[in-house]
Design a protein around this motif. Structure first.
Motif, PDB file in Angstrom:
ATOM      1  N   LYS A  50       0.819  -1.218   0.000  1.00 12.44           N
ATOM      2  CA  LYS A  50       0.000   0.000   0.000  1.00 12.44           C
ATOM      3  C   LYS A  50       0.850   1.264   0.000  1.00 12.44           C
ATOM      4  O   LYS A  50       0.504   2.264  -0.625  1.00 12.44           O
ATOM      5  CB  LYS A  50      -0.937   0.004   1.205  1.00 12.44           C
ATOM      6  N   LEU A  51       1.965   1.204   0.695  1.00 14.12           N
ATOM      7  CA  LEU A  51       2.837   2.375   0.810  1.00 14.12           C
ATOM      8  C   LEU A  51       3.583   2.672  -0.487  1.00 14.12           C
ATOM      9  O   LEU A  51       3.750   3.830  -0.861  1.00 14.12           O
ATOM     10  CB  LEU A  51       3.839   2.163   1.956  1.00 14.12           C
ATOM     11  N   TYR A  52       4.005   1.631  -1.202  1.00 17.86           N
ATOM     12  CA  TYR A  52       4.908   1.835  -2.334  1.00 17.86           C
ATOM     13  C   TYR A  52       4.311   1.572  -3.720  1.00 17.86           C
ATOM     14  O   TYR A  52       4.896   2.001  -4.713  1.00 17.86           O
ATOM     15  CB  TYR A  52       6.156   0.952  -2.173  1.00 17.86           C
ATOM     16  N   TYR A  53       3.204   0.895  -3.814  1.00 21.11           N
ATOM     17  CA  TYR A  53       2.698   0.495  -5.132  1.00 21.11           C
ATOM     18  C   TYR A  53       2.549   1.692  -6.087  1.00 21.11           C
ATOM     19  O   TYR A  53       3.068   1.675  -7.202  1.00 21.11           O
ATOM     20  CB  TYR A  53       1.365  -0.259  -5.013  1.00 21.11           C
ATOM     21  N   THR A  54       1.852   2.703  -5.682  1.00 21.29           N
ATOM     22  CA  THR A  54       1.612   3.859  -6.555  1.00 21.29           C
ATOM     23  C   THR A  54       2.914   4.582  -6.885  1.00 21.29           C
ATOM     24  O   THR A  54       3.162   4.936  -8.047  1.00 21.29           O
ATOM     25  CB  THR A  54       0.606   4.834  -5.907  1.00 21.29           C
ATOM     26  N   LYS A  55       3.757   4.781  -5.876  1.00 23.78           N
ATOM     27  CA  LYS A  55       5.040   5.467  -6.105  1.00 23.78           C
ATOM     28  C   LYS A  55       5.906   4.695  -7.096  1.00 23.78           C
ATOM     29  O   LYS A  55       6.518   5.274  -7.994  1.00 23.78           O
ATOM     30  CB  LYS A  55       5.799   5.625  -4.781  1.00 23.78           C
ATOM     31  N   LEU A  56       5.943   3.378  -6.923  1.00 23.05           N
ATOM     32  CA  LEU A  56       6.763   2.548  -7.804  1.00 23.05           C
ATOM     33  C   LEU A  56       6.194   2.505  -9.222  1.00 23.05           C
ATOM     34  O   LEU A  56       6.945   2.499 -10.197  1.00 23.05           O
ATOM     35  CB  LEU A  56       6.893   1.130  -7.241  1.00 23.05           C
ATOM     36  N   THR A  57       4.876   2.503  -9.334  1.00 21.21           N
ATOM     37  CA  THR A  57       4.251   2.501 -10.655  1.00 21.21           C
ATOM     38  C   THR A  57       4.570   3.803 -11.394  1.00 21.21           C
ATOM     39  O   THR A  57       4.924   3.782 -12.579  1.00 21.21           O
ATOM     40  CB  THR A  57       2.722   2.312 -10.539  1.00 21.21           C
ATOM     41  N   LEU A  58       4.469   4.906 -10.708  1.00 17.40           N
ATOM     42  CA  LEU A  58       4.808   6.198 -11.323  1.00 17.40           C
ATOM     43  C   LEU A  58       6.289   6.249 -11.702  1.00 17.40           C
ATOM     44  O   LEU A  58       6.663   6.765 -12.767  1.00 17.40           O
ATOM     45  CB  LEU A  58       4.459   7.348 -10.374  1.00 17.40           C
ATOM     46  N   PHE A  59       7.132   5.703 -10.837  1.00 18.47           N
ATOM     47  CA  PHE A  59       8.577   5.658 -11.101  1.00 18.47           C
ATOM     48  C   PHE A  59       8.858   4.816 -12.349  1.00 18.47           C
ATOM     49  O   PHE A  59       9.599   5.242 -13.234  1.00 18.47           O
ATOM     50  CB  PHE A  59       9.297   5.081  -9.876  1.00 18.47           C
ATOM     51  N   SER A  60       8.267   3.652 -12.439  1.00 23.24           N
ATOM     52  CA  SER A  60       8.455   2.785 -13.602  1.00 23.24           C
ATOM     53  C   SER A  60       7.943   3.461 -14.872  1.00 23.24           C
ATOM     54  O   SER A  60       8.565   3.353 -15.931  1.00 23.24           O
ATOM     55  CB  SER A  60       7.736   1.451 -13.394  1.00 23.24           C
ATOM     56  N   ASN A  61       6.831   4.149 -14.740  1.00 24.09           N
ATOM     57  CA  ASN A  61       6.235   4.802 -15.903  1.00 24.09           C
ATOM     58  C   ASN A  61       7.147   5.874 -16.496  1.00 24.09           C
ATOM     59  O   ASN A  61       7.070   6.162 -17.683  1.00 24.09           O
ATOM     60  CB  ASN A  61       4.867   5.385 -15.545  1.00 24.09           C
ATOM     61  N   ARG A  62       8.024   6.441 -15.691  1.00 24.60           N
ATOM     62  CA  ARG A  62       9.003   7.402 -16.219  1.00 24.60           C
ATOM     63  C   ARG A  62       9.916   6.734 -17.254  1.00 24.60           C
ATOM     64  O   ARG A  62      10.390   7.384 -18.171  1.00 24.60           O
ATOM     65  CB  ARG A  62       9.869   7.975 -15.101  1.00 24.60           C
ATOM     66  N   PHE A  63      10.171   5.451 -17.089  1.00 27.62           N
ATOM     67  CA  PHE A  63      11.031   4.714 -18.013  1.00 27.62           C
ATOM     68  C   PHE A  63      10.239   4.190 -19.209  1.00 27.62           C
ATOM     69  O   PHE A  63      10.617   4.409 -20.345  1.00 27.62           O
ATOM     70  CB  PHE A  63      11.704   3.517 -17.313  1.00 27.62           C
ATOM     71  N   VAL A  64       9.162   3.468 -18.919  1.00 22.23           N
ATOM     72  CA  VAL A  64       8.471   2.725 -19.977  1.00 22.23           C
ATOM     73  C   VAL A  64       7.352   3.506 -20.654  1.00 22.23           C
ATOM     74  O   VAL A  64       6.898   3.114 -21.722  1.00 22.23           O
ATOM     75  CB  VAL A  64       7.936   1.370 -19.459  1.00 22.23           C
ATOM     76  N   ASN A  65       6.877   4.549 -20.018  1.00 23.72           N
ATOM     77  CA  ASN A  65       5.850   5.411 -20.583  1.00 23.72           C
ATOM     78  C   ASN A  65       4.587   4.634 -20.982  1.00 23.72           C
ATOM     79  O   ASN A  65       4.002   4.865 -22.032  1.00 23.72           O
ATOM     80  CB  ASN A  65       6.402   6.190 -21.783  1.00 23.72           C
ATOM     81  N   ASP A  66       4.209   3.682 -20.133  1.00 22.77           N
ATOM     82  CA  ASP A  66       3.005   2.886 -20.356  1.00 22.77           C
ATOM     83  C   ASP A  66       2.533   2.412 -18.979  1.00 22.77           C
ATOM     84  O   ASP A  66       3.168   1.574 -18.346  1.00 22.77           O
ATOM     85  CB  ASP A  66       3.324   1.694 -21.256  1.00 22.77           C
TER      86      ASP A  66
END
Length: 188
Positions: A26-42
């Protein structure tokens, strides 16, 4: 919020404590998804990457040792998996470009119609290429997908053209063996 020491959390994860895992999720899922999206843009790919990281953490928590913090560990895993995804996409794109450039796309489509789905064929080819030793794979990809001549590859990698020729031969033989169930190999 997680304020416990890294050793305490590590011990809880090692024991498979679902509450600790849920709090981390719960603490990291959204942050990590946004972080990953910076790379993959999807976003959907980013969500898959983060889900894979948490699945790995849940299944392998007993083997994980956090060098610094859980946060930095999770972000580093997401970063690595995002970059691996981009590398995989680059190989797929090079393959499609190669087929288009050599007017082989229609032939691949006819092969697809005779039993193989396009995605499945590309996955099989990529999986076979990924089984090659790293240097052999690098030479093969440069040779087949970057349209570089053996001398150019040799110069770029600081090896002899004969070594390039040998490595491409080894790669082709291994790929033929790995993909012998595919009746028509267009790129070989």
């Amino acid at each position: 919020m997680i304020t416990e020491s890294k050793n305490f959390l590590n011990n809880k994860l090692v024991r498979g404590d679902s509450e600790t895992f849920e709090v981390l999720f719960k603490l990291y899922y959204t942050k990590l998804t946004l972080f990953s999206n910076r790379f993959v843009n999807d976003v959907s790919v980013s969500e898959e990457i983060v889900a894979d990281v948490f699945t790995f953490l849940w299944e392998n928590g007993h083997d994980v040792k956090f060098a610094s913090s859980i946060s930095s560990y999770l972000f580093k895993m997401v970063q690595n998996r995002s970059l691996n995804y981009l590398k995989h996409q680059k190989i797929e794109n090079l393959y499609v470009t190669y087929l288009e450039k050599n007017n082989l796309l229609d032939e691949v489509r006819s092969t697809v119609e005779s039993g193989y789905e396009e995605k499945e064929l590309a996955l099989q080819i990529n999986a076979a290429i990924n089984t090659l030793p790293q240097k052999c794979r690098e030479i093969f990809v440069l040779s087949r997908f970057s349209d570089m001549k053996y001398k150019e590859i040799a110069s770029q990698l600081n090896i002899s053209p004969k070594t390039v020729e040998r490595q491409v031969g080894i790669a082709l033989e291994k790929l033929r063996q790995t993909l012998k169930h595919v009746s028509y190999m267009l790129f070989l």
